[in-house]
Scaffold this motif. Structure first.
Motif, PDB file in Angstrom:
ATOM      1  N   LEU A 101      27.203  40.653  10.526  1.00 42.94           N
ATOM      2  CA  LEU A 101      27.333  41.995  10.943  1.00 42.94           C
ATOM      3  C   LEU A 101      27.311  42.901   9.952  1.00 42.94           C
ATOM      4  CD1 LEU A 101      29.962  41.168  13.906  1.00 42.94           C
ATOM      5  CD2 LEU A 101      27.686  41.768  14.049  1.00 42.94           C
ATOM      6  N   ASN A 102      27.839  42.722   8.615  1.00 41.51           N
ATOM      7  CA  ASN A 102      27.915  43.556   7.797  1.00 41.51           C
ATOM      8  C   ASN A 102      26.574  43.851   7.121  1.00 41.51           C
ATOM      9  OD1 ASN A 102      29.512  44.999   5.871  1.00 41.51           O
ATOM     10  ND2 ASN A 102      29.139  43.618   4.044  1.00 41.51           N
ATOM     11  N   ALA A 103      25.641  42.682   6.955  1.00 39.49           N
ATOM     12  CA  ALA A 103      24.327  42.550   6.634  1.00 39.49           C
ATOM     13  C   ALA A 103      23.587  43.512   7.740  1.00 39.49           C
ATOM     14  CB  ALA A 103      23.585  41.260   6.737  1.00 39.49           C
ATOM     15  N   TYR A 104      23.705  43.652   8.950  1.00 37.33           N
ATOM     16  CA  TYR A 104      23.041  44.446   9.882  1.00 37.33           C
ATOM     17  C   TYR A 104      23.597  45.809   9.948  1.00 37.33           C
ATOM     18  CZ  TYR A 104      19.959  40.809  12.006  1.00 37.33           C
ATOM     19  OH  TYR A 104      18.815  40.202  11.880  1.00 37.33           O
ATOM     20  N   ARG A 105      24.739  45.920   9.782  1.00 35.23           N
ATOM     21  CA  ARG A 105      25.445  47.297   9.409  1.00 35.23           C
ATOM     22  C   ARG A 105      24.702  47.962   8.437  1.00 35.23           C
ATOM     23  NH1 ARG A 105      31.853  48.401   7.688  1.00 35.23           N
ATOM     24  NH2 ARG A 105      31.051  46.833   6.158  1.00 35.23           N
ATOM     25  N   HIS A 106      24.384  47.461   7.021  1.00 38.05           N
ATOM     26  CA  HIS A 106      23.879  47.799   5.803  1.00 38.05           C
ATOM     27  C   HIS A 106      22.524  48.186   6.280  1.00 38.05           C
ATOM     28  CE1 HIS A 106      23.341  48.627   1.554  1.00 38.05           C
ATOM     29  NE2 HIS A 106      22.170  47.880   1.603  1.00 38.05           N
ATOM     30  N   LEU A 107      21.892  47.298   7.034  1.00 34.95           N
ATOM     31  CA  LEU A 107      20.209  47.552   7.490  1.00 34.95           C
ATOM     32  C   LEU A 107      20.435  48.848   8.217  1.00 34.95           C
ATOM     33  CD1 LEU A 107      17.854  45.882   6.864  1.00 34.95           C
ATOM     34  CD2 LEU A 107      18.127  44.872   9.356  1.00 34.95           C
ATOM     35  N   GLN A 108      21.075  48.942   9.153  1.00 35.69           N
ATOM     36  CA  GLN A 108      20.936  49.999  10.087  1.00 35.69           C
ATOM     37  C   GLN A 108      21.405  51.289   9.484  1.00 35.69           C
ATOM     38  OE1 GLN A 108      23.158  49.300  13.901  1.00 35.69           O
ATOM     39  NE2 GLN A 108      21.833  47.332  14.208  1.00 35.69           N
ATOM     40  N   ASN A 109      22.283  51.322   8.391  1.00 36.83           N
ATOM     41  CA  ASN A 109      22.604  52.313   7.520  1.00 36.83           C
ATOM     42  C   ASN A 109      21.715  52.953   6.799  1.00 36.83           C
ATOM     43  OD1 ASN A 109      25.187  52.520   8.668  1.00 36.83           O
ATOM     44  ND2 ASN A 109      26.312  51.392   6.962  1.00 36.83           N
ATOM     45  N   GLN A 110      20.296  51.953   6.668  1.00 37.34           N
ATOM     46  CA  GLN A 110      19.394  52.601   6.205  1.00 37.34           C
ATOM     47  C   GLN A 110      18.312  52.972   6.993  1.00 37.34           C
ATOM     48  OE1 GLN A 110      18.004  50.012   2.415  1.00 37.34           O
ATOM     49  NE2 GLN A 110      19.391  48.576   3.481  1.00 37.34           N
ATOM     50  N   GLY A 111      18.763  53.010   8.350  1.00 40.38           N
ATOM     51  CA  GLY A 111      17.586  53.537   9.351  1.00 40.38           C
ATOM     52  C   GLY A 111      16.724  52.567   9.773  1.00 40.38           C
ATOM     53  N   VAL A 112      17.055  51.319   9.663  1.00 34.85           N
ATOM     54  CA  VAL A 112      16.024  50.276  10.183  1.00 34.85           C
ATOM     55  C   VAL A 112      16.569  49.399  11.112  1.00 34.85           C
ATOM     56  CG1 VAL A 112      14.787  48.342   9.506  1.00 34.85           C
ATOM     57  CG2 VAL A 112      14.584  50.196   7.740  1.00 34.85           C
ATOM     58  N   ILE A 113      15.827  49.157  12.196  1.00 37.75           N
ATOM     59  CA  ILE A 113      16.385  47.899  13.271  1.00 37.75           C
ATOM     60  C   ILE A 113      15.212  46.870  13.008  1.00 37.75           C
ATOM     61  CG2 ILE A 113      16.685  47.392  15.637  1.00 37.75           C
ATOM     62  CD1 ILE A 113      16.578  50.402  16.086  1.00 37.75           C
ATOM     63  N   PHE A 115      17.222  36.175  22.694  1.00 35.68           N
ATOM     64  CA  PHE A 115      17.910  37.150  22.086  1.00 35.68           C
ATOM     65  C   PHE A 115      17.744  38.845  22.571  1.00 35.68           C
ATOM     66  CE2 PHE A 115      18.129  33.612  19.660  1.00 35.68           C
ATOM     67  CZ  PHE A 115      19.240  33.342  19.095  1.00 35.68           C
ATOM     68  N   PHE A 116      16.730  38.636  23.692  1.00 37.11           N
ATOM     69  CA  PHE A 116      16.414  40.152  24.003  1.00 37.11           C
ATOM     70  C   PHE A 116      17.391  40.742  24.956  1.00 37.11           C
ATOM     71  CE2 PHE A 116      11.662  38.572  24.495  1.00 37.11           C
ATOM     72  CZ  PHE A 116      11.614  38.960  23.193  1.00 37.11           C
ATOM     73  N   GLU A 117      17.640  41.940  24.962  1.00 36.79           N
ATOM     74  CA  GLU A 117      18.543  42.760  25.389  1.00 36.79           C
ATOM     75  C   GLU A 117      18.008  42.973  26.858  1.00 36.79           C
ATOM     76  OE1 GLU A 117      15.988  46.025  23.700  1.00 36.79           O
ATOM     77  OE2 GLU A 117      16.419  43.989  23.299  1.00 36.79           O
ATOM     78  N   ALA A 169      11.649  50.947  22.950  1.00 47.17           N
ATOM     79  CA  ALA A 169      11.620  50.929  21.705  1.00 47.17           C
ATOM     80  C   ALA A 169      12.787  49.949  21.617  1.00 47.17           C
ATOM     81  CB  ALA A 169      11.380  52.008  20.918  1.00 47.17           C
ATOM     82  N   SER A 170      12.681  49.089  20.367  1.00 47.96           N
ATOM     83  CA  SER A 170      13.986  48.379  19.874  1.00 47.96           C
ATOM     84  C   SER A 170      14.953  49.714  19.567  1.00 47.96           C
ATOM     85  CB  SER A 170      13.642  47.463  18.845  1.00 47.96           C
ATOM     86  OG  SER A 170      13.186  48.214  17.717  1.00 47.96           O
ATOM     87  N   SER A 171      16.306  49.077  19.520  1.00 44.41           N
ATOM     88  CA  SER A 171      17.253  50.035  19.553  1.00 44.41           C
ATOM     89  C   SER A 171      18.627  49.529  18.819  1.00 44.41           C
ATOM     90  CB  SER A 171      17.851  50.687  20.847  1.00 44.41           C
ATOM     91  OG  SER A 171      18.399  49.845  21.483  1.00 44.41           O
ATOM     92  N   PHE A 172      19.437  50.219  18.315  1.00 51.91           N
ATOM     93  CA  PHE A 172      20.923  49.748  17.963  1.00 51.91           C
ATOM     94  C   PHE A 172      21.587  48.960  19.116  1.00 51.91           C
ATOM     95  CE2 PHE A 172      20.302  53.396  14.892  1.00 51.91           C
ATOM     96  CZ  PHE A 172      19.915  52.811  13.678  1.00 51.91           C
ATOM     97  N   ALA A 173      21.564  49.439  20.042  1.00 51.00           N
ATOM     98  CA  ALA A 173      22.414  49.065  21.220  1.00 51.00           C
ATOM     99  C   ALA A 173      21.792  47.487  21.518  1.00 51.00           C
ATOM    100  CB  ALA A 173      22.296  49.814  22.504  1.00 51.00           C
ATOM    101  N   GLY A 174      20.254  47.419  21.533  1.00 45.67           N
ATOM    102  CA  GLY A 174      19.684  46.254  21.867  1.00 45.67           C
ATOM    103  C   GLY A 174      19.773  45.361  20.792  1.00 45.67           C
ATOM    104  N   GLU A 175      19.815  45.588  19.637  1.00 47.92           N
ATOM    105  CA  GLU A 175      20.094  44.828  18.359  1.00 47.92           C
ATOM    106  C   GLU A 175      21.541  44.169  18.529  1.00 47.92           C
ATOM    107  OE1 GLU A 175      17.538  44.179  15.479  1.00 47.92           O
ATOM    108  OE2 GLU A 175      18.683  45.149  13.899  1.00 47.92           O
ATOM    109  N   GLN A 176      22.497  45.161  18.921  1.00 46.28           N
ATOM    110  CA  GLN A 176      23.795  44.763  18.903  1.00 46.28           C
ATOM    111  C   GLN A 176      23.914  43.506  19.984  1.00 46.28           C
ATOM    112  OE1 GLN A 176      27.819  46.290  21.061  1.00 46.28           O
ATOM    113  NE2 GLN A 176      26.681  47.756  19.638  1.00 46.28           N
ATOM    114  N   TYR A 177      23.254  43.739  21.033  1.00 52.90           N
ATOM    115  CA  TYR A 177      23.304  42.559  22.243  1.00 52.90           C
ATOM    116  C   TYR A 177      22.695  41.373  21.578  1.00 52.90           C
ATOM    117  CZ  TYR A 177      22.535  40.452  26.554  1.00 52.90           C
ATOM    118  OH  TYR A 177      22.540  39.756  27.951  1.00 52.90           O
TER     119      TYR A 177
END
Length: 782
Positions: free
Chosen positions: A234-246, A288-290, A305-313
């Protein structure tokens, strides 16, 4: 699809009859009895159902063929009209090509598209090894100046524009990222007609592989380890999303965990930069699809489009799998049903998988798996915080020494299976729920032995409750005794074995009733045992065959109340008949070691087990041993290999290796030799037992799990058997030493929860009996 183009069905595409699928999967889609399922890990679509004729047509493309050639071959083989087959199958084959099941031979396998071999050069890099890839992409481990890198090679010359677009999308994404949680991009370009990129090499294993060793959740430190892995993900994906990437492609193989614990996310071909207007088409693994995307597929509407909410799911689905080893739903193989499940079905509760851990873990993961995106966490930061809050709530988080505490292990067993435990109140949920080897009957036996060792009436009552729980499934064999997930079926484990079928439940019920003075219950259990153990069985061995009935009958006869006048006679007649059946067949076989139907030599499935069961029965019943019994014993002894005072036996006539454990190895043979010593008083058998025990005592690579069957608990019981025969304290000391050494491995992923012979329950019995070695008996065997 050009008429001269060659197509091929990749080797890793499976075409299977639907009747081979688990029953729970079959219930989720429409199918005919002779339909097939086609599955492919690397396809761009999910598995699908096809009819038998389509499966036959498709199998013809295991070798490269043009479309007309494949159809013509199929038509000729089946005496059909080739033109009508071609017209009817064209759309079907085009669809399989678009979905990735059928691939162009020129693109993937043609002579102009050969693989690089280790030692060859790519530019100024050396090829080290070829790794897994899909039909249009090859992945290699390469080396330059002592440093290792990954080479991704797209084998296309503009024939697949979307693949090329995804390839260069990954390059753009890697250039935009800082390399903290992704592999750094080294270089990229074109190489002939192909396109390549070279990245930093990421060493390690998938996050699911890293988690497997911690799946014995009875140990708090294993739960903490999984929380640690989850937090890093989760921390890795948090870092990735903080860079504006899904990332847009969450699944276990795309998250690599190094031995040091460092984590990297890989495969950014489908990723999306939020600041850009355009986004790549959706893809990835369907599991793993939302729900938002799944609904668009069902509606045949444009995909969101892929989203932060979908990635969280997707991350919720991933973490669920890390903790349970399973998908969060019992997914169908049918595409439409699968997407409907994603939209509508709630996750399977941990409790339904017999997983009892801190409820806050399930709650945190299930919030991320909410069907409405508004009900999920507002940000991935909140998901990360929820999981870290659970981790921080665990007491004594650094107390690793507790893993070597017998008391801690025994307390955990009582907490899980005792009178106040949740498992007792609700019962086991995962099949097989009832059997001695994997279910409630084995748990009942644990508490019976504990009660007898401690003379504790409350513990005996607990054994009685678990015994009744086991009996509740006798009339539901599919959930009580068999499991398609574990490949346990009547054709595999039979109908009469005390370890796998209702006869074992009857045996445990009889022993518990006899210990509690419940004669009526005892009488009924023995009667049921005689009925269930009489089921048809062609196998002779000790764990799955007729010899198991001899073990069960012996244990009942040894514990028979002295005032009973009828049951001993019936048991003796039953056992006598079984033994005569076994030996009428055995006597027709060639010598052990020669070609005959009994290939194995050890206790569980071979000659040693049949001899042991025969000896135990004859001792208990007072019957004479079969005429050729000692001939067979001598044949088995002669096959032993003695080296420096140590004896071992090879597994079978065709497997010239020697094991240490009970099932096929030296620990099992040890019981036969000590039993023969007790029966004959011949010191040569005691010497054999000591030499045989020396093999697993001196093994360079001893079994490192704690099971009775093939691990160290079985070896400890073998040593206790030698101790009770020789009265030599050395063997008792060694048994205690190995038990202490084994204790951390009781929590390994190899130890199956709730299992007597394959997991934690058998080890628990051993630790109850170690302080009473004269009382110790290998469970439902000695």
């Amino acid at each position: 699809m050009a008429s001269n183009q060659l197509y091929i069905l990749p080797e890793d595409v499976q075409v299977l009859p639907v009747k081979q699928l688990p029953e729970q999967a079959l219930a989720k889609f429409e199918y005919e009895a002779d339909d097939f399922i086609i599955t492919y890990t690397h396809a761009r679509n999910t598995s699908k159902i096809i009819d038998a004729s389509s499966a036959s047509l498709l199998q013809g493309f295991r070798k490269p063929k043009s479309l007309p050639e494949g159809v013509l071959t199929y038509a000729l083989l089946n005496n059909l009209d080739a033109q009508s087959i071609l017209e009817g199958s064209y759309t079907f084959l085009v669809r399989l090509r678009s979905e990735g099941f059928l691939v162009s031979y020129d693109e993937a396998y043609g002579k102009s598209r050969r693989f690089f071999s280790p030692g060859e050069r790519f530019k100024d890099y050396e090829i080290v090894a070829k790794l897994d890839g899909v039909a249009d992409t090859e992945i290699y481990k390469i080396r330059k100046n002592g440093q290792q890198y990954a080479l991704k090679l797209l084998k296309t010359n503009q024939k697949a524009p979307q693949l090329l677009a995804n390839f260069y999308n990954e390059i753009e994404i890697l250039n935009a990222l800082d390399g903290a949680v992704n592999p750094s991009l080294i270089e990229h370009g074109e190489h002939g007609e192909d396109h390549y990129l070279i990245m930093e090499w990421v060493d390690g294993e998938s996050c699911l592989q890293a988690a497997e060793q911690y799946h014995n959740l009875h140990d708090q430190s294993n739960v903490l380890a999984l929380l640690g892995i989850s937090g890093r993900i989760l921390n890795a994906y948090r870092h990735l999303q903080n860079q504006g990437v899904i990332h847009s492609d969450v699944h276990p193989a795309n998250i690599i965990v190094a031995e040091s614990g460092e984590l990297k996310i890989i495969d950014f071909g489908l990723s999306r930069i939020i600041s850009k207007d355009q986004s790549p088409p959706r893809g990835g693994l369907s599991f793993f699809f939302e729900p938002e995307y799944a609904q668009s597929v069902l509606d045949a509407s444009p995909a969101p489009a892929s989203s932060f909410a979908g990635e969280q799911y997707a991350l919720g689905a991933l973490l669920y799998q890390l903790f349970t080893g399973r998908q969060y739903l019992n997914f169908s193989y049918d595409r439409k049903v699968l997407f409907t499940q994603i939209v509508e079905e709630t996750p399977v509760p941990f409790r339904n998988l017999d997983i009892i851990i801190d409820a806050h873990i399930e709650k945190a993961i299930f919030k991320a798996l909410a069907k409405r995106k508004e009900d999920r966490y507002a940000h991935i930061e909140d998901f990360y915080s929820a999981m870290m809050k659970v981790q921080e709530s665990f007491p004594n988080r650094s107390a690793e020494d507790k893993k070597v505490s017998v008391q801690t292990f025994q307390d955990s067993i009582l907490n899980d299976y005792g009178l106040t435990g949740e498992l007792l109140n609700s019962g086991l949920q995962m099949a097989p729920k009832s059997s001695v080897n994997f279910g409630a009957a084995g748990i009942a036996y644990l508490f019976l032995r504990k009660a007898l060792v401690s003379a504790n009436a409350e513990t005996l009552a607990l054994a009685d409750v678990w015994s009744d729980r086991a009996a509740g499934y006798v009339h539901d064999p599919e959930s009580g005794f068999y499991s398609k997930d574990m490949d346990l079926s009547p054709s595999i484990v039979g109908l009469s074995s005390i370890y796998h079928t209702p006869s074992g439940v009857d045996l445990v019920q009889a022993l518990v009733s006899q210990a509690g003075g419940n004669y009526a219950g005892y009488y009924n259990a023995v009667r049921n045992f005689l009925m269930h153990a009489s089921q048809s069985c062609d196998n002779l061995d000790l764990t799955l065959g007729k010899s198991a009935a001899l073990i069960g009958s012996s244990l009942l006869l040894e514990n028979m109340p002295s005032h009973d006048k009828f049951l001993p006679k019936d048991l003796t007649a039953f056992g006598k008949g079984i033994m005569e059946e076994i030996w009428s067949i055995m006597d027709s076989y060639a010598a052990i070691g020669e070609m005959n139907p009994i290939n194995y030599r050890g206790i569980a499935h071979g000659w040693a087990g049949i001899l042991y069961a025969t000896l135990k029965w004859c001792k208990a019943s007072g019957q004479h041993l079969p005429a050729r019994f000692f001939d067979r014993v001598e044949q088995l002894v002669a096959l032993g290999i003695e080296e420096n005072g140590v004896m071992r036996w090879e597994i079978s006539n065709t497997e010239p290796v020697s094991w240490t454990g009970w099932c096929h190895g030296s620990a099992g043979y040890t019981f036969l030799w000590t039993a023969l010593f007790h029966f004959t008083s011949d010191e040569c058998y005691l010497e054999l037992a000591q030499k045989t025990a020396a093999y697993f005592l001196n093994a360079a690579q001893p079994g490192m799990n704690g099971s009775l069957c093939c691990g160290r608990s079985g070896e400890c019981y073998a040593l206790l058997s030698v101790y009770n025969a020789s009265k030599n304290d050395f063997y008792l000391t060694e048994a205690k030493r190995i038990a202490k050494q084994m204790l951390p491995h009781v929590y390994s992923g190899q130890m199956r929860n709730h299992s007597l012979y394959k997991g934690n329950i058998g080890a628990a019995v051993l630790f109850e009996e170690l302080d009473r070695p004269e009382f110790a008996r290998m469970p439902l065997f000695e």
